[in-house]
Scaffold this active site. Structure first.
Site, PDB file in Angstrom:
ATOM      1  N   PRO A   2     -40.140 -11.903   4.363  1.00 51.04           N
ATOM      2  CA  PRO A   2     -39.543 -12.406   3.133  1.00 51.04           C
ATOM      3  C   PRO A   2     -39.343 -11.412   1.994  1.00 51.04           C
ATOM      4  CG  PRO A   2     -41.224 -13.882   3.910  1.00 51.04           C
ATOM      5  CD  PRO A   2     -41.377 -12.607   4.654  1.00 51.04           C
ATOM      6  N   GLU A   3     -38.091 -11.267   1.631  1.00 53.62           N
ATOM      7  CA  GLU A   3     -37.686 -10.689   0.361  1.00 53.62           C
ATOM      8  C   GLU A   3     -36.820 -11.776  -0.265  1.00 53.62           C
ATOM      9  OE1 GLU A   3     -36.662  -6.410   0.316  1.00 53.62           O
ATOM     10  OE2 GLU A   3     -36.734  -6.565   2.479  1.00 53.62           O
ATOM     11  N   LYS A  59     -39.566 -13.514  -5.335  1.00 57.90           N
ATOM     12  CA  LYS A  59     -40.045 -13.908  -4.007  1.00 57.90           C
ATOM     13  C   LYS A  59     -40.871 -15.193  -4.055  1.00 57.90           C
ATOM     14  CE  LYS A  59     -40.266  -9.009  -2.831  1.00 57.90           C
ATOM     15  NZ  LYS A  59     -41.185  -7.868  -2.590  1.00 57.90           N
ATOM     16  N   HIS A  92     -49.860 -20.541  13.784  1.00 63.99           N
ATOM     17  CA  HIS A  92     -49.760 -20.084  12.398  1.00 63.99           C
ATOM     18  C   HIS A  92     -49.131 -21.109  11.465  1.00 63.99           C
ATOM     19  CE1 HIS A  92     -50.806 -16.485  14.450  1.00 63.99           C
ATOM     20  NE2 HIS A  92     -49.597 -16.290  14.951  1.00 63.99           N
ATOM     21  N   ARG A 111     -49.947 -13.685   8.822  1.00 64.02           N
ATOM     22  CA  ARG A 111     -50.973 -12.782   8.265  1.00 64.02           C
ATOM     23  C   ARG A 111     -51.740 -13.338   7.071  1.00 64.02           C
ATOM     24  NH1 ARG A 111     -48.358  -6.913   7.797  1.00 64.02           N
ATOM     25  NH2 ARG A 111     -50.417  -6.456   6.996  1.00 64.02           N
ATOM     26  N   ARG A 249     -45.278   2.771   1.418  1.00 66.98           N
ATOM     27  CA  ARG A 249     -44.279   2.077   2.230  1.00 66.98           C
ATOM     28  C   ARG A 249     -43.343   3.082   2.864  1.00 66.98           C
ATOM     29  NH1 ARG A 249     -46.375  -2.244   2.661  1.00 66.98           N
ATOM     30  NH2 ARG A 249     -44.411  -3.271   3.120  1.00 66.98           N
TER      31      ARG A 249
END
Length: 262
Positions: A2-3, A59, A92, A111, A249
């Site tokens: 997700p962005e 976001k 999940h 996560r 990053r």
DNA sequence: TCCACTGTTACTCA
DNA sequence: CTGAGTAACAGTGG
């Protein structure tokens, strides 16, 4: 995943799945995604309420009810899906919202880097988003340029700083800089007027396509389509792309299309 | 086993 | 105060 474009897609999922429907039950299958609330408090706040028009800022996704607001953040691996209550629950799936009309909204996240927050009223919802910069899709040129000019850090770091501009992540920032022909290491405050204009335009165009696609599309004609190539070549000039790290990053850019500036 | 990953934050250092 | 780098969070996959 997700962005901003992904979250915009989740907003549409939320709207079509849940808007106008009553929350019948809430199943928390993993309390690890709840922030500052218990399962009990989440249920008490939402069961019997009806979701209204959802909003997005950067976001963040805001699931409003007219009373409390559920705020969702998807970290790197979160998703929002619409299912039927008797569909098999996937791995999940952390929180299930059973709604009227035979729908079930599912917050899924591998996560668990972020999760769900609950605001009792609009005031508290605003407070949770207080640190966010202007939304990258809504920001106008003047505001965008002012935000950039006021930071002396590297332009990529500034673009991905959610308190400066909300919505761009690692992939989008690289994509936008490549489209605007700017090296990620240039100081934001050193950008020329022309640089800033190209950057704003490049961002608008990139976002527009990505929002339509619902993600940053790994197209052959985009930088993103080549990040994982073994010997990635620039889709514009075929020069071998460079890879480095910025702010922890991975960063990809074209040494030819994105000149040093000096 | 090691490394990487579209996010964020607390912490350190300069 | 600013900016930059790091580890940490948690889980999976190459």
């Amino acid at each position: 995943m997700p962005e901003l474009p992904d979250v915009e897609g989740f907003r549409k999922v939320l709207k079509s799945c849940a808007k106008g429907r009553v929350v019948q039950r809430v199943d928390v299958r993993d309390t690890g995604v709840l922030h500052g609330m218990s399962t009990r408090r989440l249920r008490d706040a939402l069961v019997g309420r009806r979701f209204t028009e959802p909003e997005r800022h950067g976001k963040w996704l805001l699931a409003r009810t007219g009373g409390p607001t559920l705020l969702l953040h998807f970290g790197m691996t979160g998703q929002l899906a619409c299912a039927r209550p008797d569909d098999v629950v996937e791995a999940h799936n952390r929180v299930l919202f059973t709604l009227g009309g035979g729908r079930q909204l599912r917050y899924r996240d591998q996560r668990k880097l972020q999760g769900l927050w609950l605001a009792d009223d609009d005031f508290e919802a605003a407070r949770l988003l207080a640190g966010q910069g202007p939304d990258a899709l809504a920001v106008d040129r003047a505001e965008f340029e002012a935000a950039l000019s006021s930071h002396r850090g590297r332009v990529k770091t500034v673009l991905t700083d959610q308190s400066v501009l909300a919505g761009l992540g690692n992939l989008l920032a690289d994509e936008v800089l490549w489209r605007a022909r700017l090296r990620p290491t240039v100081r934001a405050s050193d950008l020329t007027e022309a640089d800033r204009r190209r950057l704003y335009t490049g961002m608008r165009r990139t976002l527009r396509s990505a929002v339509t696609a619902g993600c940053v599309p790994p197209r052959d004609s985009w930088l993103t389509g080549h990040r994982d190539d073994p010997a990635p070549a620039c889709p514009r000039c075929r020069t071998l792309l460079r890879r480095s790290r910025m702010a922890g990053r991975s960063t990809v850019w074209c040494p030819r299309c994105q000149p040093d500036g000096s």
